[in-house]
Design an enzyme around this catalytic site. Structure first.
Site, PDB file in Angstrom:
ATOM      1  CG  ASP A   1      -7.488  -2.730  -2.933  1.00 49.52           C
ATOM      2  OD1 ASP A   1      -8.747  -2.114  -2.397  1.00 49.52           O
ATOM      3  OD2 ASP A   1      -6.419  -2.104  -2.987  1.00 49.52           O
TER       4      ASP A   1
ATOM      5  CG  HIS B   1      -2.017   1.142   1.254  1.00 47.33           C
ATOM      6  ND1 HIS B   1      -1.998   2.431   1.654  1.00 47.33           N
ATOM      7  CD2 HIS B   1      -3.324   0.688   0.880  1.00 47.33           C
ATOM      8  CE1 HIS B   1      -3.022   2.806   1.299  1.00 47.33           C
ATOM      9  NE2 HIS B   1      -3.999   2.169   0.905  1.00 47.33           N
TER      10      HIS B   1
END
Length: 440
Positions: A371, A313
């Site tokens: 995700d 991320h």
């Protein structure tokens, strides 16, 4: 407008340019990094800063969300995301984000009633959907219909009226779920299902998506809790691309529906809200657990275009706190629905095991992110990848409306106007230096 008082540090930043030194105030954050106020840099030194992607620039002051990427912390209005996911529900989190504190039982009951009464859409909005192709991406419908709401609800377009602002935020949150469910139904060729006022926000969304005229959808408490948790975890995430887009659009005085439609458009990108769809598409490309090693080698090869989606991320250099929560939810959902007949879900679990113990992932801090897990959960519930970003957008209406409201109420907010480093042509004479290329 009256200047807001900020928490100044005792230190000042000094910048030397061409033997001249300029001083700028430093503001102290409640948590996190302090910021240097360079808003007067151009007026006193005739120079701009250069910061592609605004990676080192604070574009606003906000009291809504705090992130510490190094420690893996995410808080809404001071409350840790883990505690909210465990004890709260999505509508209470919406209320928290917009109004700044947790409501009492009476306030929450009233707020839920206000949200519920706005879930129905104007009947003529059906005509908008009938104008889309059946194979249109649900996000294309989401963008179009969200923006079109401004033509139906003209009694909430005055951004300077506090009551209209509140009513607009409630409409946006409530109707986003109905729009998303209608986009799904339209894409699979089924009739629209009306919302039910006796259901919670997440239960209602599942009902509108999976019920049909022939059969009522039986709502599983495990799946509705998973859906609600996904909504909570995606409700806000500080000044990301879509939130910044909403603020930028709102700074011009645009109506709230147009601003949220702009946010939906930004979220659609595969590097932002579309990442969960991209993660599942990556799993489909890998195919089976037997191919994991082959694709990991491709990911390590800088010359290979294959990218490992759903890991790492930009903000979090530690385990994404949202991913920790979804990992536990994911296991419950998979146990509930079973994964024996879905090789993609089995592949995801096998890839996760490798990612959590292999040196390549650990060294690069490529932990499975939100995700990765949300995609697995949504697939297990029954949603196709095309709906993942729509669900993200429904959740993010909470943060977008909260951020938009905060911006409108900020006494020093100005229309957004980023500067540029111009590297184009110097003045040219018309007719000279015409292009000699045969093609464009």
């Amino acid at each position: 407008m009256r200047e807001k008082k900020r928490n100044l540090t005792k230190n000042k930043a000094k910048l030397s340019i061409n033997n001249k030194t300029y001083e700028f105030p430093i503001y102290k954050s409640t948590e996190g990094e302090s910021v240097i106020d360079i808003s007067k840099l151009h007026s006193i030194a005739n120079i701009f800063t250069y910061d592609p992607g605004f990676t080192s620039t604070a574009s606003c002051e906000s009291k809504i969300t705090f992130i510490d990427g190094e420690k893996g912390i995410l808080r809404y209005r001071g409350y840790d995301i883990e505690e909210l996911a465990k004890k709260s529900d999505f509508i209470e989190v919406v209320n928290l984000l917009i109004y700044g504190d947790l409501p009492n039982n009476k306030q929450l009951k009233k707020y839920k009633r206000l949200i519920t009464r706005h879930t129905l859409l104007h009947d003529q909005i059906i005509n908008f959907f009938q104008g889309f192709r059946r194979d249109a991406h649900p996000m294309a419908m989401m963008v179009g219909v969200m923006g079109a709401l401004s033509s139906f609800y003209q009694d909430t377009l005055d951004i300077h009226d506090a009551h209209q602002r509140q009513e607009a935020t409630r409409r946006i949150v409530a109707k986003s779920a109905t729009i998303g469910a209608m986009a799904y139904k339209y894409s699979i060729g089924q009739s629209f299902v009306s919302p039910k006022n006796n259901l919670s926000f997440s239960e209602n969304f599942l009902h509108m998506c999976f019920s049909n005229t022939a059969e009522e959808y039986k709502i599983s408490p495990i799946l509705s809790k998973a859906m609600d948790t996904i909504f909570i975890l995606h409700a806000d995430h500080e000044q990301n691309a879509s939130t910044s887009t909403v603020r930028l659009a709102g700074s011009s005085g645009a109506n709230p529906f147009a601003c949220i439609a702009a946010g939906v458009s930004s979220l659609w990108g595969p590097a932002h809200g579309g990442a969960n769809q991209a993660a599942l598409e990556m799993l489909e490309e890998i195919g089976t657990s037997k191919n994991i090693r082959k694709y990991l080698n491709k990911a390590k090869n800088k010359k290979d275009p294959f990218k490992l989606m759903g890991f790492g991320h930009r903000v979090y250099k530690n385990y994404d706190p949202r991913a920790k929560i979804l990992k536990n939810i994911c296991q419950k959902v998979l146990n509930h629905v079973g994964i024996k007949n879905d090789p993609i879900l089995k592949l995801a679990i096998d890839l996760e095991k490798i990612a959590l113990r292999e040196k390549y992932f650990i060294d690069k801090k490529l932990y499975p992110n939100v995700d990765f897990y949300s995609g697995i959960i949504l697939r297990a519930i029954g949603f196709p990848p095309e709906m993942f970003t729509v669900i993200f957008a429904i959740a993010r209406t909470a943060g977008w409306t909260a951020q938009w409201t905060e911006m409108i109420e900020d006494p020093i907010q100005k229309i957004g106007r980023p500067r540029q480093l111009y590297t184009g042509n110097k003045p040219l004479k018309y007719g000279k230096n015409r292009s000699k290329k045969n093609t464009r």
